[in-house]
Design a protein around this motif. Structure first.
Motif, PDB file in Angstrom:
ATOM      1  N   ARG A  34       0.841  -1.203   0.000  1.00  6.93           N
ATOM      2  CA  ARG A  34       0.000   0.000   0.000  1.00  6.93           C
ATOM      3  C   ARG A  34       0.870   1.244   0.000  1.00  6.93           C
ATOM      4  NH1 ARG A  34      -5.211  -1.090   0.668  1.00  6.93           N
ATOM      5  NH2 ARG A  34      -5.868   1.049   1.027  1.00  6.93           N
ATOM      6  N   ILE A  35       0.262   2.344  -0.436  1.00 13.71           N
ATOM      7  CA  ILE A  35       0.885   3.662  -0.333  1.00 13.71           C
ATOM      8  C   ILE A  35      -0.012   4.518   0.554  1.00 13.71           C
ATOM      9  CG2 ILE A  35      -0.175   4.390  -2.527  1.00 13.71           C
ATOM     10  CD1 ILE A  35       2.215   6.298  -2.894  1.00 13.71           C
ATOM     11  N   TYR A  36       0.598   5.218   1.503  1.00 17.83           N
ATOM     12  CA  TYR A  36      -0.102   6.092   2.449  1.00 17.83           C
ATOM     13  C   TYR A  36       0.307   7.529   2.178  1.00 17.83           C
ATOM     14  CZ  TYR A  36      -0.713   1.701   4.961  1.00 17.83           C
ATOM     15  OH  TYR A  36      -1.038   0.412   5.301  1.00 17.83           O
ATOM     16  N   LEU A  37      -0.658   8.436   2.206  1.00 15.28           N
ATOM     17  CA  LEU A  37      -0.377   9.858   2.044  1.00 15.28           C
ATOM     18  C   LEU A  37      -0.303  10.483   3.420  1.00 15.28           C
ATOM     19  CD1 LEU A  37      -1.285   8.919  -0.744  1.00 15.28           C
ATOM     20  CD2 LEU A  37      -2.506  11.062  -1.009  1.00 15.28           C
ATOM     21  N   ILE A  38       0.795  11.194   3.697  1.00 19.21           N
ATOM     22  CA  ILE A  38       0.974  11.837   5.006  1.00 19.21           C
ATOM     23  C   ILE A  38       1.334  13.306   4.817  1.00 19.21           C
ATOM     24  CG2 ILE A  38       1.645   9.704   6.210  1.00 19.21           C
ATOM     25  CD1 ILE A  38       4.595  10.827   6.076  1.00 19.21           C
ATOM     26  N   ASN A  39       0.843  14.116   5.713  1.00 21.01           N
ATOM     27  CA  ASN A  39       1.241  15.527   5.804  1.00 21.01           C
ATOM     28  C   ASN A  39       0.855  16.015   7.197  1.00 21.01           C
ATOM     29  OD1 ASN A  39      -1.533  16.193   5.683  1.00 21.01           O
ATOM     30  ND2 ASN A  39      -1.456  16.592   3.490  1.00 21.01           N
ATOM     31  N   ALA A  40       0.923  17.304   7.436  1.00 20.79           N
ATOM     32  CA  ALA A  40       0.610  17.818   8.771  1.00 20.79           C
ATOM     33  C   ALA A  40      -0.788  17.410   9.222  1.00 20.79           C
ATOM     34  CB  ALA A  40       0.748  19.336   8.794  1.00 20.79           C
ATOM     35  N   MET A  41      -1.691  17.211   8.280  1.00 19.60           N
ATOM     36  CA  MET A  41      -3.072  16.869   8.601  1.00 19.60           C
ATOM     37  C   MET A  41      -3.346  15.364   8.568  1.00 19.60           C
ATOM     38  SD  MET A  41      -4.170  19.884   9.179  1.00 19.60           S
ATOM     39  CE  MET A  41      -5.831  19.374   9.574  1.00 19.60           C
ATOM     40  N   LEU A  42      -2.449  14.587   7.975  1.00 14.83           N
ATOM     41  CA  LEU A  42      -2.688  13.156   7.762  1.00 14.83           C
ATOM     42  C   LEU A  42      -1.562  12.309   8.324  1.00 14.83           C
ATOM     43  CD1 LEU A  42      -3.761  13.205   4.003  1.00 14.83           C
ATOM     44  CD2 LEU A  42      -5.261  12.896   5.985  1.00 14.83           C
ATOM     45  N   ASP A  43      -1.942  11.299   9.120  1.00 13.61           N
ATOM     46  CA  ASP A  43      -0.987  10.326   9.636  1.00 13.61           C
ATOM     47  C   ASP A  43      -1.227   9.002   8.919  1.00 13.61           C
ATOM     48  OD1 ASP A  43       0.863   8.944  11.232  1.00 13.61           O
ATOM     49  OD2 ASP A  43       0.243  10.026  13.035  1.00 13.61           O
ATOM     50  N   ILE A  44      -0.320   8.058   9.075  1.00 17.80           N
ATOM     51  CA  ILE A  44      -0.496   6.739   8.468  1.00 17.80           C
ATOM     52  C   ILE A  44      -1.819   6.119   8.915  1.00 17.80           C
ATOM     53  CG2 ILE A  44       0.437   4.383   8.380  1.00 17.80           C
ATOM     54  CD1 ILE A  44       3.218   5.605   8.760  1.00 17.80           C
ATOM     55  N   THR A  45      -2.183   6.356  10.154  1.00 16.70           N
ATOM     56  CA  THR A  45      -3.383   5.736  10.736  1.00 16.70           C
ATOM     57  C   THR A  45      -4.683   6.403  10.302  1.00 16.70           C
ATOM     58  OG1 THR A  45      -3.112   7.127  12.690  1.00 16.70           O
ATOM     59  CG2 THR A  45      -2.139   4.920  12.770  1.00 16.70           C
ATOM     60  N   ASP A  46      -4.619   7.481   9.533  1.00 18.15           N
ATOM     61  CA  ASP A  46      -5.833   8.195   9.130  1.00 18.15           C
ATOM     62  C   ASP A  46      -6.544   7.572   7.936  1.00 18.15           C
ATOM     63  OD1 ASP A  46      -5.795  10.061  11.184  1.00 18.15           O
ATOM     64  OD2 ASP A  46      -4.476  11.420  10.075  1.00 18.15           O
ATOM     65  N   GLY A  47      -5.959   6.542   7.364  1.00 19.15           N
ATOM     66  CA  GLY A  47      -6.674   5.784   6.340  1.00 19.15           C
ATOM     67  C   GLY A  47      -6.663   6.365   4.942  1.00 19.15           C
ATOM     68  N   VAL A  48      -5.831   7.375   4.670  1.00 21.11           N
ATOM     69  CA  VAL A  48      -5.725   7.862   3.296  1.00 21.11           C
ATOM     70  C   VAL A  48      -4.604   7.057   2.630  1.00 21.11           C
ATOM     71  CG1 VAL A  48      -5.373   9.835   1.788  1.00 21.11           C
ATOM     72  CG2 VAL A  48      -6.572  10.130   3.957  1.00 21.11           C
ATOM     73  N   SER A  49      -5.015   5.911   2.111  1.00 20.66           N
ATOM     74  CA  SER A  49      -4.058   4.976   1.499  1.00 20.66           C
ATOM     75  C   SER A  49      -4.770   4.231   0.391  1.00 20.66           C
ATOM     76  CB  SER A  49      -3.530   4.013   2.550  1.00 20.66           C
ATOM     77  OG  SER A  49      -4.532   3.103   2.957  1.00 20.66           O
ATOM     78  N   LEU A  50      -3.983   3.572  -0.433  1.00 19.33           N
ATOM     79  CA  LEU A  50      -4.550   2.789  -1.501  1.00 19.33           C
ATOM     80  C   LEU A  50      -3.597   1.679  -1.889  1.00 19.33           C
ATOM     81  CD1 LEU A  50      -4.166   4.789  -4.792  1.00 19.33           C
ATOM     82  CD2 LEU A  50      -3.852   5.911  -2.624  1.00 19.33           C
ATOM     83  N   PRO A  51      -4.112   0.622  -2.487  1.00 21.68           N
ATOM     84  CA  PRO A  51      -3.227  -0.475  -2.928  1.00 21.68           C
ATOM     85  C   PRO A  51      -2.275   0.024  -4.017  1.00 21.68           C
ATOM     86  CG  PRO A  51      -5.553  -1.112  -3.060  1.00 21.68           C
ATOM     87  CD  PRO A  51      -5.514   0.349  -2.781  1.00 21.68           C
ATOM     88  N   ILE A  52      -1.121  -0.581  -4.070  1.00 21.85           N
ATOM     89  CA  ILE A  52      -0.092  -0.193  -5.051  1.00 21.85           C
ATOM     90  C   ILE A  52      -0.607  -0.284  -6.482  1.00 21.85           C
ATOM     91  CG2 ILE A  52       2.140  -0.892  -6.014  1.00 21.85           C
ATOM     92  CD1 ILE A  52       2.309   0.769  -3.433  1.00 21.85           C
ATOM     93  N   ASP A  53      -1.494  -1.245  -6.750  1.00 26.67           N
ATOM     94  CA  ASP A  53      -1.969  -1.383  -8.133  1.00 26.67           C
ATOM     95  C   ASP A  53      -2.883  -0.241  -8.567  1.00 26.67           C
ATOM     96  OD1 ASP A  53      -4.367  -1.995  -6.874  1.00 26.67           O
ATOM     97  OD2 ASP A  53      -4.468  -4.048  -7.621  1.00 26.67           O
ATOM     98  N   ARG A  54      -3.167   0.700  -7.677  1.00 25.90           N
ATOM     99  CA  ARG A  54      -3.947   1.883  -8.041  1.00 25.90           C
ATOM    100  C   ARG A  54      -3.039   3.058  -8.420  1.00 25.90           C
ATOM    101  NH1 ARG A  54      -7.540   1.513 -10.454  1.00 25.90           N
ATOM    102  NH2 ARG A  54      -8.551   3.426  -9.778  1.00 25.90           N
ATOM    103  N   ILE A  55      -1.741   2.792  -8.539  1.00 25.29           N
ATOM    104  CA  ILE A  55      -0.797   3.783  -9.078  1.00 25.29           C
ATOM    105  C   ILE A  55      -0.689   3.511 -10.570  1.00 25.29           C
ATOM    106  CG2 ILE A  55       1.555   4.680  -9.024  1.00 25.29           C
ATOM    107  CD1 ILE A  55       1.723   3.688  -6.103  1.00 25.29           C
ATOM    108  N   ILE A  56      -1.102   4.483 -11.370  1.00 24.10           N
ATOM    109  CA  ILE A  56      -1.212   4.316 -12.822  1.00 24.10           C
ATOM    110  C   ILE A  56      -0.024   4.973 -13.517  1.00 24.10           C
ATOM    111  CG2 ILE A  56      -2.729   4.619 -14.819  1.00 24.10           C
ATOM    112  CD1 ILE A  56      -3.996   3.054 -12.387  1.00 24.10           C
ATOM    113  N   ALA A  57       0.658   4.215 -14.340  1.00 24.60           N
ATOM    114  CA  ALA A  57       1.820   4.753 -15.063  1.00 24.60           C
ATOM    115  C   ALA A  57       1.355   5.614 -16.229  1.00 24.60           C
ATOM    116  CB  ALA A  57       2.699   3.627 -15.554  1.00 24.60           C
TER     117      ALA A  57
END
Length: 195
Positions: A172-195
């Motif tokens: 999975r890939i997780y998006l993090i910033n000042a407002m988002l932690d790994i545990t906040d659930g903004v993530s997606l499976p790797i196969d959802r990364i489109i070349a």
């Protein structure tokens, strides 16, 4: 002008020290003295009473603007890989360069920027890759965000060289910033990364 985005969670400022340090580093690099952060919690703002608040501070040698808004994480279900020779080591209020790249997302929700084939960041976050119970963040960031720095200091994530060809090694890939932690659930499976 420069920008700091600070999370206020249940009436408490998150990682104030990390934000103040980034402001000092930015000011030092550009040759001015960073302004002191005001007592944000004393400001008469209704939004401060909700569970999660995004505080945006625009500054240079003085604080130019402070705004607050209730924060709800957006849903991201796909990322478009975009190669770009971008350099973004400081958090500018002007996001034209990033917005130009974001316009290339096609039908995806967000972009994942690569530089010389190496994974960097999305247009608004650092990224963390999950591999079983381990979490890795790319060495080659555009902006060394305050959340990323905090998670590295706490030993929750590890830096690693990650290129577009090694993405299949992760779950999975997780998006993090000042407002988002790994545990906040903004993530997606790797196969959802489109070349």
């Amino acid at each position: 002008m420069f920008l700091e985005t600070i999370c206020i969670l249940h009436g408490e400022i998150q990682n104030r020290q990390g934000h103040e340090e980034r402001m000092r580093q930015t000011a030092s690099h550009f040759g001015f003295k960073a302004p002191a952060l005001p007592d944000l919690l004393s400001l008469p703002v209704e939004e401060l009473r909700v569970s999660k608040v995004k505080c945006r501070i625009i500054y240079h040698n003085t604080i130019e603007e402070i705004s607050f808004e209730r924060y709800t994480a957006g849903k991201v279900s796909s990322l478009k890989l975009i190669e770009a020779p971008i350099d973004y080591p400081f958090k500018f209020a002007d996001r034209k360069t990033l917005n130009t790249l974001l316009a290339q997302k096609d039908d995806c929700d967000e972009i994942l920027i690569t530089r010389n084939g190496l994974i960097t960041d999305t247009s608004y976050s650092n990224v963390v890759f999950g591999q079983g119970e381990q979490y890795f963040t790319p060495e080659s960031t555009l902006l060394n965000g305050t959340k990323r720095q905090k998670l590295l200091q706490e030993g929750k994530i590890t830096e690693k060289r990650i290129d577009r060809n090694s993405l299949i090694e992760y779950d999975r890939i997780y998006l993090i910033n000042a407002m988002l932690d790994i545990t906040d659930g903004v993530s997606l499976p790797i196969d959802r990364i489109i070349a």
